[in-house]
Design an enzyme around this catalytic site. Structure first.
Site, short mmCIF file in Angstrom:
data_model
loop_
_atom_site.label_atom_id
_atom_site.label_comp_id
_atom_site.label_asym_id
_atom_site.label_seq_id
_atom_site.Cartn_x
_atom_site.Cartn_y
_atom_site.Cartn_z
N CYS A 86 -8.93 -7.17 3.07
CA CYS A 86 -10.06 -6.42 2.49
C CYS A 86 -10.66 -7.27 1.37
CB CYS A 86 -9.63 -5.04 2.01
SG CYS A 86 -8.21 -5.02 0.90
N PRO B 87 -0.48 1.93 3.32
CA PRO B 87 0.11 3.27 3.40
C PRO B 87 0.18 3.87 4.80
CG PRO B 87 -2.15 3.45 2.68
CD PRO B 87 -1.88 1.97 2.83
#
Length: 446
Positions: free
Chosen positions: A376, A258
């Site tokens: 991640c 984002p």
């Protein structure tokens, strides 16, 4: 004017609906917007707690009933069990949770026929809780609240740290801010927070760890773009990308949405020629919004980063950030639905996508430039193993010192590279690849 909090039974209904959605394969990002605004915060807190303990709850339900009730009733029952099985960690007294769960069953047409069944199961659970919990301790899914395949993979990848990783995954995550150093330095922001009675601790080079979680709109400086919410581990990316670059460097953020890492790069190098890509046009709009709030400029384009013919102009990049799509196995304490949504086959499929992106983007890097690869994830297939395979087939790529694997919480760090984050952080993998200055420059095909 303050409004009274909605009754607990309504929050339990909404939380159970979120849990039911996850069981159907829907993420909480999809189900939460369907919850009424006045219920959303409470329902999210209860649902996330339930998802962190869903393995235990399902094991307990199997002891209480041989046959599962219909999905909506089972979700409500398991939500109540997940919230109340460990009294010291329960958000409300177990008797209150049971009473309100039965009330929730009575108030819904979908669960009303199962009200007596839910009541009987939960009352028995209260009477026999210690024995029932002890009977589920041998089940690894109940013990660790992760799928069996996930536990097995962590044990294989990190034989000395897998238990610490799982424990961290089930804990509440911290709230960490990244200071927008383009607008304010960390000390003055910390003073601004202190005036609002918000205690904070410096983290890394750009972060502030808050004493407890709060709604974003309750923290001063958000609308003014003074900070962003970003985990301490994620804050490493921009520093690795911008290290050693000239002010007007040409930089690519290949999978940008984002936009947190894109914005951080722009904050550190405001004059950089920064290109941010994402395959989803709607997510690109989110990048635009974040950049505008923070006062950072970047060119944002909707494109598949690996399909370079569709967007690349032929000019190589000084640095590339590839924050690759992954299982998100390092951030499950923030997104507890991920562990129940992922399938074991996803690891290999995502590793193949990571390889596709690396192969496509590496030729776009200038000789002497560097590519920062990160995920991640704590799975080696998406980190150290991916890098080993890439280095074996790319003689011009030289692995530079970097963080390597970061384990969630304050756990151990895997691999051979040091952890330079002493604070609480999520699980990540970072690798910095420098291209040999002797490598031939990339050229756009006609």
């Amino acid at each position: 004017m303050t409004h009274p909090a909605p009754p607990l039974w309504r929050q339990l209904q909404a939380a159970a609906a979120i849990v039911a959605g996850v069981r159907r394969g829907e993420s909480t990002a999809t189900t939460l917007p369907r919850v009424a605004q006045d219920l959303r915060a409470g329902a999210q807190a209860l649902a996330f707690h339930a998802l962190r303990h869903l393995g235990r709850a399902e094991a307990l339900r199997r002891l209480l009933a041989r046959r599962a009730p219909p999905p909506d009733a089972d979700a409500l029952l398991c939500t109540a069990l997940a919230l109340s099985w460990r009294e010291e960690a329960a958000p409300y007294p177990p008797f209150t949770l049971v009473d309100q769960a039965v009330e929730a069953a009575k108030r819904s047409a979908e669960t009303r026929p199962q009200q007596a069944f839910i009541n009987a199961c939960l009352r028995r659970f209260l009477r026999e809780r210690d024995a029932l919990v002890a009977a589920t301790d041998a089940d690894p899914v109940a013990r660790w609240n992760h799928p069996r395949w996930w536990i097995a993979r962590l044990r294989h990848d990190w034989p000395d740290a897998w238990e610490a990783i799982l424990e961290a995954n089930n804990a509440q995550p911290p709230l960490t801010l990244r200071v927008n150093t383009h607008r304010i330095s960390r000390g003055p922001l910390q003073e601004l927070l202190a005036v609002a009675h918000i205690a904070s601790t410096p983290v890394g080079r750009y972060g502030l760890l808050l004493d407890r979680s709060r709604p974003v709109d309750a923290i001063p400086g958000f609308a003014d773009g003074l900070w962003s919410v970003q985990d301490a581990g994620a804050q490493l990316a921009a520093g690795l990308v911008t290290a050693g670059l000239p002010p007007t460097a040409r930089i690519l953020d290949a999978c940008a949405a984002p936009g947190g890492k894109t914005a951080h790069i722009g904050e550190l190098l405001p004059k950089a020629r920064l290109l941010a890509l994402d395959v989803d046009p709607r997510r690109c709009e989110r990048i635009h919004q974040n950049l505008q709030r923070l006062g950072v400029h970047a060119e944002v384009r909707a494109a598949d980063a690996a399909d370079t013919r569709g967007w690349w102009d032929g000019e190589p990049f000084d640095a590339i950030l590839l924050d690759a799509p992954c299982t998100a196995s390092g951030i499950v304490r923030r997104h507890p639905d991920v562990r129940w949504l992922r399938r074991e086959s996803d690891v290999e499929q995502l590793a193949a996508e990571q390889k596709r992106l690396l192969t496509a983007l590496w030729p776009l890097l200038k000789p002497g430039g560097h590519l920062v690869y990160c995920t991640c994830s704590v799975f080696r297939a998406e980190g150290a193993d991916q890098m080993a395979a890439f280095l074996a087939h790319n003689s011009a790529a030289v692995l530079q010192p970097g963080p390597g694997h970061l384990m969630p919480g304050r756990g151990e760090v895997g691999g051979t590279l040091p952890d330079n984050q002493e604070s609480d952080h999520d699980g990540f993998f970072y690798a910095v690849l420098q291209k040999s200055a002797l490598d031939a420059p990339a050229r756009q095909e006609p």
